[in-house]
Design an enzyme around this catalytic site. Structure first.
Site, PDB file in Angstrom:
ATOM      1  CG  ASP A   1      -0.688   1.357   6.668  1.00  0.00           C
ATOM      2  OD1 ASP A   1      -0.818   0.882   7.799  1.00  0.00           O
ATOM      3  OD2 ASP A   1      -0.135   0.757   5.727  1.00  0.00           O
TER       4      ASP A   1
ATOM      5  CD  GLU B   1       3.737  -3.126   0.289  1.00  0.00           C
ATOM      6  OE1 GLU B   1       4.078  -3.901   1.204  1.00  0.00           O
ATOM      7  OE2 GLU B   1       3.268  -1.985   0.501  1.00  0.00           O
TER       8      GLU B   1
END
Ligand code: HPA
Ligand code: ZN
Length: 322
Positions: A271, A192
């Site tokens: 999220d 990431e």
């Protein structure tokens, strides 16, 4: 009708919406450092992963009881089902709660309450992956896994998340070996913000069956070849990547290039309360920004079902559903 989707990369604490934060604060007599919901929302402007994690961990403090965790997970399942999710494997971060005095049982039993009801309530099958916080001591991860095993927590696997750079997968080789020996599935966030090297480590040292994010794999052609050869699924989170500045804009998100390279790509929300939406919002954003076609959406949906840890019977059922 389009294929249902399996969501494989979603942190349940990251589905804590501002309204629920205020509701739980009231329920648990927690004083929030925000004037109101608008004041809270004005802080959802991130510069990198850490700037998000700071708010993510701060807001979790409103989660105190089994009921709080059950309400949180139930709200996610309700919203996800509306957006076409028929199977979900959700991360939770027990260490973040245990560190502030909430027991592992409260976390697991609360979430499992919603998981057990999700199929009946929303037609959505689900499982829980306990994620290790990689920026906390390795010993704590070892203890958490031992506690989960001792209480026979009905989790499907172990994951690895939180601040990536400087906290390589190699630190957690023993924890993951134990998890695998106990029959748990293993996944890990890698590539990431961290380098392709962390993806190699997640595969070779942790035995990760899926890589969470993995977008930086594209920097290493040999790694791409490995991921393609072994058909290792990548749980990509487009809105998250834009909001955490892993990519500059949705228009330049490499999701199509990843698919063209032969990688097994899935689309996920990470999220959703923080990054601008749920799985369906991620698909809409891709359609609007890179003209993702219905056919490409179906490929991504099919990948997600196949890459899930659902039973073969459940996978067949979902792949046949339209
Ligand atoms: N990356 C790492 N850790 C996380 C994330 C993420 O996107 N979301 C919640 N914990
Ligand atoms: Zn994540």
């Amino acid at each position: 009708m389009s294929l249902p989707v399996a969501e494989l990369h979603m942190h349940i604490e990251g589905s804590l919406e501002p309204e629920l934060i205020f509701e739980l604060a009231e329920r648990n007599s927690v004083t929030l450092p925000y004037r109101d919901i608008d004041d809270l929302r004005s802080r959802y402007e991130f510069t990198d992963l850490q700037s998000f994690l700071d708010l993510y961990f701060a807001n979790m403090q409103v989660l105190r009881t089994e009921q709080d965790f059950a309400d949180l997970a139930r709200a996610y399942f309700a919203r996800a089902a509306q957006g076409g999710v028929a199977h979900a494997e959700i991360f939770c971060n027990p260490q973040a709660h245990m560190a502030r005095g909430v027991s592992l049982e409260v976390v697991i039993d609360g979430i499992m309450d919603a998981v057990s009801a999700s199929e009946r309530e929303f037609g959505l099958s689900s499982g829980v992956i306990a994620a290790v916080l990689r920026d906390r001591p390795v010993r704590e991860a070892v203890d958490m896994l031992a506690d989960l095993l001792a209480m026979r927590a009905p989790i499907v696997g172990i994951g690895l998340d939180s601040a990536e750079v400087g906290n390589p997968p190699s630190l957690f080789e023993d924890v993951f070996a134990r998890a695998r020996a106990e029959g748990l599935h293993t996944v890990a966030h890698a590539g990431e913000e961290g380098p392709p090297e962390y993806i190699w480590q997640a595969l070779d040292l942790l035995g990760a069956e899926r890589i969470d994010h993995g977008v930086r794999a594209l920097e290493d052609p040999e790694l791409v070849r490995r991921l393609v050869d072994e058909q290792i699924p990548l749980t990509v989170c487009p809105l998250s990547n834009v909001r955490l500045r892993v990519v500059d804009t949705m228009a330049v998100h490499p999701v199509r290039r990843m698919m063209t390279e032969g990688l097994v790509v899935t689309v996920n929300s990470d999220d959703p309360a923080y990054f601008g939406g749920y799985v369906d919002d991620n698909f809409t954003a891709l359609r609007d920004a890179v003209d993702l076609t219905d056919g490409e959406r179906d490929i991504l949906a099919r990948n997600s079902i196949r890459a899930s840890f659902a039973s073969e019977a459940r996978k067949s059922e979902l792949l046949a559903a339209r």
